[in-house]
Design a protein around this motif. Structure first.
Motif, mmCIF file in Angstrom:
data_model
loop_
_atom_site.group_PDB
_atom_site.id
_atom_site.type_symbol
_atom_site.label_atom_id
_atom_site.label_comp_id
_atom_site.label_asym_id
_atom_site.label_seq_id
_atom_site.Cartn_x
_atom_site.Cartn_y
_atom_site.Cartn_z
ATOM 1 N N GLU A 23 0.941 -1.060 0.430
ATOM 2 C CA GLU A 23 -0.090 0.159 -0.064
ATOM 3 C C GLU A 23 0.418 1.355 -0.149
ATOM 4 N N LYS A 24 2.018 0.983 0.571
ATOM 5 C CA LYS A 24 2.745 2.537 1.270
ATOM 6 C C LYS A 24 3.293 2.290 -0.773
ATOM 7 N N LEU A 25 4.312 1.318 -1.349
ATOM 8 C CA LEU A 25 4.381 1.397 -2.481
ATOM 9 C C LEU A 25 3.687 1.665 -3.573
ATOM 10 N N TRP A 26 2.548 1.387 -3.575
ATOM 11 C CA TRP A 26 0.784 2.466 -4.086
ATOM 12 C C TRP A 26 0.876 4.024 -4.359
ATOM 13 N N VAL A 272 1.086 -2.897 -13.592
ATOM 14 C CA VAL A 272 0.451 -1.596 -13.078
ATOM 15 C C VAL A 272 -0.485 -1.188 -13.274
ATOM 16 N N ALA A 273 -0.254 -0.653 -14.856
ATOM 17 C CA ALA A 273 -1.886 -0.565 -15.443
ATOM 18 C C ALA A 273 -3.138 -1.364 -15.263
ATOM 19 N N LEU A 274 -2.619 -2.582 -15.507
ATOM 20 C CA LEU A 274 -4.009 -3.629 -15.501
ATOM 21 C C LEU A 274 -4.409 -2.852 -14.438
ATOM 22 N N LEU A 275 -3.930 -3.175 -13.141
ATOM 23 C CA LEU A 275 -4.672 -2.915 -11.487
ATOM 24 C C LEU A 275 -4.956 -1.386 -11.664
ATOM 25 N N MET A 276 -4.429 -0.467 -12.131
ATOM 26 C CA MET A 276 -4.877 0.858 -11.969
ATOM 27 C C MET A 276 -6.161 0.860 -12.922
ATOM 28 N N LEU A 277 -6.373 -0.132 -14.047
ATOM 29 C CA LEU A 277 -7.899 -0.083 -14.836
ATOM 30 C C LEU A 277 -8.955 -0.672 -13.715
ATOM 31 N N ALA A 300 6.654 -4.592 -8.932
ATOM 32 C CA ALA A 300 5.943 -4.057 -10.624
ATOM 33 C C ALA A 300 6.224 -2.350 -9.937
ATOM 34 N N LEU A 301 5.320 -2.798 -9.083
ATOM 35 C CA LEU A 301 5.144 -1.298 -8.809
ATOM 36 C C LEU A 301 7.024 -0.711 -8.828
ATOM 37 N N GLN A 302 8.258 -1.047 -8.008
ATOM 38 C CA GLN A 302 9.284 -0.681 -8.163
ATOM 39 C C GLN A 302 9.852 -0.245 -9.246
ATOM 40 N N VAL A 303 9.055 -0.951 -10.731
ATOM 41 C CA VAL A 303 9.636 -1.130 -11.477
ATOM 42 C C VAL A 303 9.346 0.241 -11.926
ATOM 43 N N LYS A 304 7.583 0.378 -12.045
ATOM 44 C CA LYS A 304 7.465 1.709 -12.321
ATOM 45 C C LYS A 304 7.519 2.587 -11.767
ATOM 46 N N ILE A 305 8.236 2.766 -10.546
ATOM 47 C CA ILE A 305 8.152 4.318 -9.658
ATOM 48 C C ILE A 305 9.725 4.502 -10.316
#
Length: 402
Positions: A23-26, A272-277, A300-305
């Motif tokens: 949740e913190k990463l998100w 991450v895009a899937l999760l946002m959708l 995946a979140l760490q890569v996107k960040i």
């Protein structure tokens, strides 16, 4: 918007701890995404402000510069301009033409001007007496070309001398080497990857959601795409967004756009895009996640960040036109930016008028020679100034050591 709204986790303490980290990463991801969006919007807005105020003036100075370069070209064939002055004139034209060509707001097609200049250069080269090229000079040219191309040249010294003596042949040789390198790179590559077909069909058979990792450091993140739960989420979103299942025209257009986003997420392996959708359009959906899946979502979140941070740095220090305009004029308050833009616009107007005035006033060879002499003197003064600065720095360094 909490990611945990759509994720079911087990009751173990390990899962709860991982859920907290996730949740913190998100939250960090959403914050950096919003930061980038705001910065990009700031660049867009200021670029629009810049062009609305100054585009006409930028284009006016380009038009004046083109007139000035064409005017200077008329003096190149004049026989009374010769020797070092002829070379200085050619250097001056090259400088002015390069500035015009590099202006991102230039509306002038400079190819014709450049071709005319090249023809005059070739004609000038033909009038020069042939000079012997020494071996060390040939070796230096060969070394420079091989360093540029990245391989040894298959030409002997006589052929290289001929290329140096005849610019047209040298240009043709250079273009041929570049074309051969391009074709070789294409032939060595995977032809199947050279062209990528866009996804236009969204049938139920399009459920293969496995991708091989192409970057080892992202392997853990990309493992998401071999997980059944993520495949299930993709199918659910595809079913939700399928435009053929929407009778209303307005909603159909929206779903077509969303389906394109989903297809792009699949193509770019973006979980991450899937999760946002899913968060926005499938609020009731629950992703069954154990500690291992949460770990991969974290990756995946760490890569996107990391990508968002790099994108932010690129926008701040980029060499695209919008970033450069902001770097040049964007500091300070809104009032100071407006003042600087106004001053820049005035400077453009003055420079445009000066160029047009030179076109109208410098009509004779004597006038051009006078300008060349003034440029030469300014260059000499700059050389003296640079030498003085160097000597002062050397003198200061000496006393530091003392």
């Amino acid at each position: 918007m909490s990611l945990m709204n759509i994720i079911n986790t087990s009751a173990s303490s390990q899962s709860r701890n991982r859920s907290h980290t996730l949740e913190k990463l998100w939250q960090d991801y959403e914050k950096k995404q919003l930061r980038n969006k705001r910065y990009r919007t700031k660049l867009e807005v200021f670029y629009h402000e810049f062009t609305s105020q100054l585009l006409e003036k930028e284009q006016a100075i380009c038009d004046a510069s083109a007139q000035w370069v064409r005017h200077l070209l008329t003096f190149v064939p004049r026989k009374s301009i010769k020797g070092r002055q002829r070379e200085a004139l050619l250097e001056w034209i090259e400088e002015e033409l390069s500035i015009l060509e590099s202006n991102p707001f230039n509306p002038i097609n400079t190819h014709e001007i450049r071709d005319s200049f090249t023809s005059l250069l070739i004609a000038y080269q033909a009038t020069l007496p042939e000079q012997d090229i020494y071996q060390h000079e040939l070796d230096a040219v060969r070394e420079e070309l091989e360093s540029m191309f990245g391989f040894e040249l298959d030409i002997d010294d006589a052929q290289l001398s001929e290329l140096i003596d005849e610019p047209v042949k040298f240009h043709a040789f250079f273009e041929q080497i570049l074309a051969e390198q391009h074709n070789k790179a294409f032939d060595d590559g995977d032809a199947d990857n050279a062209f990528e077909q866009d996804e236009t069909e969204y049938g139920a058979d399009d459920d293969d959601f496995f991708f091989e990792s192409t970057q080892p450091e992202q392997a853990l993140s990309l493992e998401l795409f071999s997980d059944k739960t993520m495949s299930k989420l993709y199918r659910q979103l595809a079913n939700q967004f399928h435009p053929d299942k929407e009778p209303e025209p307005a909603k159909k257009a929206l779903k077509k756009e969303l389906m394109q986003q989903l297809s792009q997420a699949k193509k770019s392996k973006d979980a991450v895009a899937l999760l946002m959708l899913a968060l926005e359009y499938l609020p009731e959906y629950k992703l069954e996640a154990d500690a291992d899946l949460i770990k991969r979502i974290e990756a995946a979140l760490q890569v996107k960040i990391g990508l968002l941070n790099r994108d932010y740095q690129s926008m701040q220090n980029g060499n695209d036109i919008k970033s450069m305009i902001w770097q040049r004029f964007g500091s300070g308050s809104k009032a100071s930016r407006a003042k600087e833009l106004a001053q820049y616009g005035d400077d453009l107007t003055i420079e445009t008028e000066e160029l047009l005035e030179k076109v109208s006033k410098i009509k004779t060879v004597q006038a051009v020679q006078k300008e060349l002499n003034q440029r030469s003197r300014r260059g000499s003064l700059n050389d003296i100034f640079d030498l003085a600065m160097f000597n002062n720095e050397t003198f200061d360094e000496f006393w530091q050591y003392k």
